[in-house]
Design an enzyme around this catalytic site. Structure first.
Site, PDB file in Angstrom:
ATOM      1  CB  SER A  93      -0.942   0.009   1.206  1.00 33.22           C
ATOM      2  OG  SER A  93      -0.232  -0.250   2.405  1.00 33.22           O
ATOM      3  CD  GLU A 149      -7.365  -5.679   1.789  1.00 31.81           C
ATOM      4  OE1 GLU A 149      -6.246  -6.224   1.694  1.00 31.81           O
ATOM      5  OE2 GLU A 149      -7.593  -4.526   1.375  1.00 31.81           O
TER       6      GLU A 149
HETATM    7  O1  KIV Z   1      -0.439  -3.402   1.743  1.00 33.08           O
HETATM    8  C1  KIV Z   1      -1.144  -3.335   2.765  1.00 33.08           C
HETATM    9  O2  KIV Z   1      -1.236  -2.302   3.444  1.00 33.08           O
HETATM   10  C2  KIV Z   1      -1.884  -4.527   3.169  1.00 33.08           C
HETATM   11  C3  KIV Z   1      -2.890  -4.374   4.272  1.00 33.08           C
HETATM   12  C4  KIV Z   1      -4.082  -3.673   3.778  1.00 33.08           C
HETATM   13  C5  KIV Z   1      -3.206  -5.666   4.889  1.00 33.08           C
HETATM   14  O3  KIV Z   1      -1.699  -5.570   2.606  1.00 33.08           O
END
Ligand code: KIV
Length: 273
Positions: free
Chosen positions: A54, A191
């Protein structure tokens, strides 16, 4: 002692996480992408710090997690690992680094461990990527699974809506969770799936299940910038905001601009120079 200060300051290990599930102790997990944030998140008692892909959205402003590269993830994870004393540091394997074949997957996982100082890696998917998961585990690298909404497949899904509402997809998710556990994963992130399905998985596997937008489970994970309220435009139903950093930062920076423009900063009465 503030409620968030941890009693047990020992480094969190995958073994400790298994004990926490067995003892019914909840696991707190947050993302971090930089050194300074990681020091704060770690000192506040978070058990697992996820260097999530992310970072592609939050740090780089991309629409999806797809563009972030292995080198960029290693840079973020190295910065985080330098700031962490207690939490287990998990680094996401970015899109394209484990889907081609198991040999390149293990090579890329080894690069993450050697070059970033992370404690573990996370991969999205179940049966489709199980060979890669097995090979990485055989190399001695702890693996966290990720099922349900898997953002690296967003172009295939075409939506960020809740996954596995239909029984066929729910069945596959439970069997993928069992497959990941049997392969040796130390935890699974779920998720955006229905809370009842999360409960099925929590009961089906012995390893910790950590949810995001998936109802109660053995632990919860959030994106740190979201829970701190840095991004005003992102407010999904599952998100709890613990601060309004967007307003706090805008006010502080606005005050600085106004002080510079008015000549109040710097000021010999308040700053030495
Ligand atoms: O990349 C991320 O932040 C994640 C979380 C949402 C679990 O995989």
């Amino acid at each position: 002692m503030p409620a968030y200060l941890v009693e047990d300051a020992r480094k969190v290990t995958t073994k400790r996480l298994a004990e926490m599930k067995a003892q019914g102790k909840k696991i707190a997990m947050l993302t971090s992408y930089d050194y300074t944030t990681a020091t704060i998140v770690d000192a506040a008692g978070v058990d697992i710090i996820l260097v999530g892909d992310s970072a592609s959205n939050v740090m780089a402003g991309n629409m999806t997690t797809l563009p972030i590269t292995l080198d960029q993830m290693i840079y973020h994870a190295r910065s985080v690992a330098r700031g962490v004393k207690r939490a287990l540091v998990v680094c996401d394997m970015p899109f394209g680094t484990y889907q081609v074949d198991a040999t390149s997957a293990v090579r890329n996982a080894i690069r993450i461990m050697q070059e970033s100082g992370s404690d573990a890696v996370k991969l999205e998917g179940g049966s489709e990527i199980i060979d890669a998961v097995r090979r990485i585990l055989e190399a001695g690298i702890p693996v966290c699974g990720h099922l349900g909404l898997t953002p690296q497949s967003i172009c295939k899904f075409g939506t960020y809506a809740v996954r596995a509402k239909e029984e066929a997809e729910a069945e596959k998710l439970v069997s993928d969770a069992l497959l990941l556990e049997e392969a040796g994963c130390f935890a699974i992130v779920l998720e955006k799936i229905p809370a009842a399905l999360t409960q099925r998985v929590v009961e089906a596997v012995k390893i910790p299940v950590i949810g995001i937008g998936a109802g109660p489970s053995d632990g919860q994970v959030l994106v740190v910038d979201d829970m701190l309220g840095k991004n005003k435009g992102f407010s999904p139903k599952f998100l709890r905001r613990y601060a309004d950093l967007h307003t706090i930062m805008t006010d502080a920076i606005g005050q600085f601009v106004s002080d510079v423009k008015s000549g109040d900063f710097p000021n010999p009465d308040t700053e030495s120079y």
